[in-house]
Design an enzyme around this catalytic site. Structure first.
Site, PDB file in Angstrom:
ATOM      1  N   ASN A 160      -2.073  12.550  -5.137  1.00 49.57           N
ATOM      2  CA  ASN A 160      -3.119  12.562  -6.161  1.00 49.57           C
ATOM      3  C   ASN A 160      -3.980  13.824  -6.057  1.00 49.57           C
ATOM      4  OD1 ASN A 160      -4.298  10.951  -8.357  1.00 49.57           O
ATOM      5  ND2 ASN A 160      -6.091  10.833  -7.051  1.00 49.57           N
TER       6      ASN A 160
ATOM      7  N   ASP B  95      -4.290   2.557  -4.709  1.00 48.57           N
ATOM      8  CA  ASP B  95      -2.838   2.503  -4.517  1.00 48.57           C
ATOM      9  C   ASP B  95      -2.408   1.172  -3.909  1.00 48.57           C
ATOM     10  OD1 ASP B  95      -3.927   2.820  -2.037  1.00 48.57           O
ATOM     11  OD2 ASP B  95      -2.601   4.441  -1.392  1.00 48.57           O
TER      12      ASP B  95
ATOM     13  N   ASP C 122      -1.584   9.175 -11.609  1.00 48.77           N
ATOM     14  CA  ASP C 122      -1.541   8.042 -12.535  1.00 48.77           C
ATOM     15  C   ASP C 122      -0.114   7.706 -12.942  1.00 48.77           C
ATOM     16  OD1 ASP C 122      -4.268   7.911 -12.420  1.00 48.77           O
ATOM     17  OD2 ASP C 122      -4.631   8.798 -14.398  1.00 48.77           O
TER      18      ASP C 122
ATOM     19  N   HIS D 292      -4.604  14.268 -10.903  1.00 48.97           N
ATOM     20  CA  HIS D 292      -4.727  12.854 -11.282  1.00 48.97           C
ATOM     21  C   HIS D 292      -3.678  12.421 -12.296  1.00 48.97           C
ATOM     22  CE1 HIS D 292      -8.296  12.324  -8.918  1.00 48.97           C
ATOM     23  NE2 HIS D 292      -8.924  13.309  -9.536  1.00 48.97           N
TER      24      HIS D 292
ATOM     25  N   ASP E 259       0.861  -1.183   0.000  1.00 50.81           N
ATOM     26  CA  ASP E 259       0.000   0.000   0.000  1.00 50.81           C
ATOM     27  C   ASP E 259       0.899   1.235   0.000  1.00 50.81           C
ATOM     28  OD1 ASP E 259      -2.103   1.707   0.154  1.00 50.81           O
ATOM     29  OD2 ASP E 259      -2.893   0.977   2.050  1.00 50.81           O
TER      30      ASP E 259
END
Length: 244
Positions: free
Chosen positions: A47, A82, A56, A52, A39
């Protein structure tokens, strides 16, 4: 569909099928199979604060680094968000799985740029084994639940330097001047309280920067023990005008 659109990695469906097969094969004994749940730490902040496109790009870079951490016969998958997972087909011992976990952590930390923006990222990892009748009895869903719970326990037990974490957060937002005023008593919190407070302040700063367009944010923390008063002011839309 069996593959994640963003990263190209196997998705949860394909990973579960492979894990079911691994657990069944290990039911007869033999070499140890292992599951590593990964994680990314503070991904939501990156983010939200960077956008975004940066988030990404960071996920794609993390995926590439994780694939580079393992052998061709092992599986790296993205479960969603994530969360990533590695299935090690055969390892000689738990120590072998721990070595792979450390390599994966080091690889993720090596990501320093995403979509042209500087980033600093780390991860938390949980490990569970898949061997023998006990592994088969638990099944793939239970194994995943075990490693996810292990990661949550690890995070809640880790002490963090709240001031350092917040200053790192502030330094990562080049567009906004973030001023921190943290009372000494507010720095000495239990791990659970510190992590909860960090998430709270991260969310507030993100709202000020992204949604209110703030160019200046002031954060004050006052309190004693695990009771902390948080005051956040900004010069974003709808806020009183600040004199320079």
């Amino acid at each position: 569909a069996f593959y994640d659109v963003l990263t190209g990695l196997p998705n949860r469906r394909l990973f579960t099928e492979r894990l079911d097969a691994l657990v069944e094969a290990r039911n007869a004994g033999g070499a140890l199979g292992a599951v590593l749940f990964i994680d990314l730490d503070n991904f939501k902040y990156v983010n939200d604060a960077r956008g975004h496109a940066t988030g990404d790009a960071l996920l794609r870079s993390a995926a590439e680094r994780l694939v580079a951490s393992v052998r061709a016969r092992d599986t790296v998958a993205r479960l969603g968000g994530d969360e990533f997972v590695i299935m090690l087909e055969e390892v000689a011992s738990r120590e072998g799985a721990l070595r792979v976990a450390q390599i994966a952590l080091d690889q993720i930390k090596s990501v320093t740029e995403a979509d042209g923006n500087p980033v600093s990222i780390s991860a938390s990892i949980g490990i569970s084994s898949a061997r023998g009748h006990a592994g088969a009895a638990r099944g793939s869903a239970a194994l995943l639940a075990e490693v996810r719970a292990a990661v949550s326990r690890e995070r809640e037990s880790q002490r963090i330097n709240l001031e350092t974490a917040l200053r790192t957060l502030a330094d990562g937002i080049a567009s906004t001047r973030i001023e921190l005023d943290i009372a000494a008593a507010a720095r000495d919190l239990s791990p659970r309280a510190a992590h909860a407070l960090l998430r709270c302040v991260q969310e507030a700063i993100t709202n000020s920067v992204r949604h209110a367009g703030a160019r200046r944010v002031r954060v004050e923390l006052r309190g004693a023990g695990d009771e902390v008063e948080v005051s956040i002011d900004d010069d974003g839309r709808g806020a009183p005008h600040w004199e320079q």
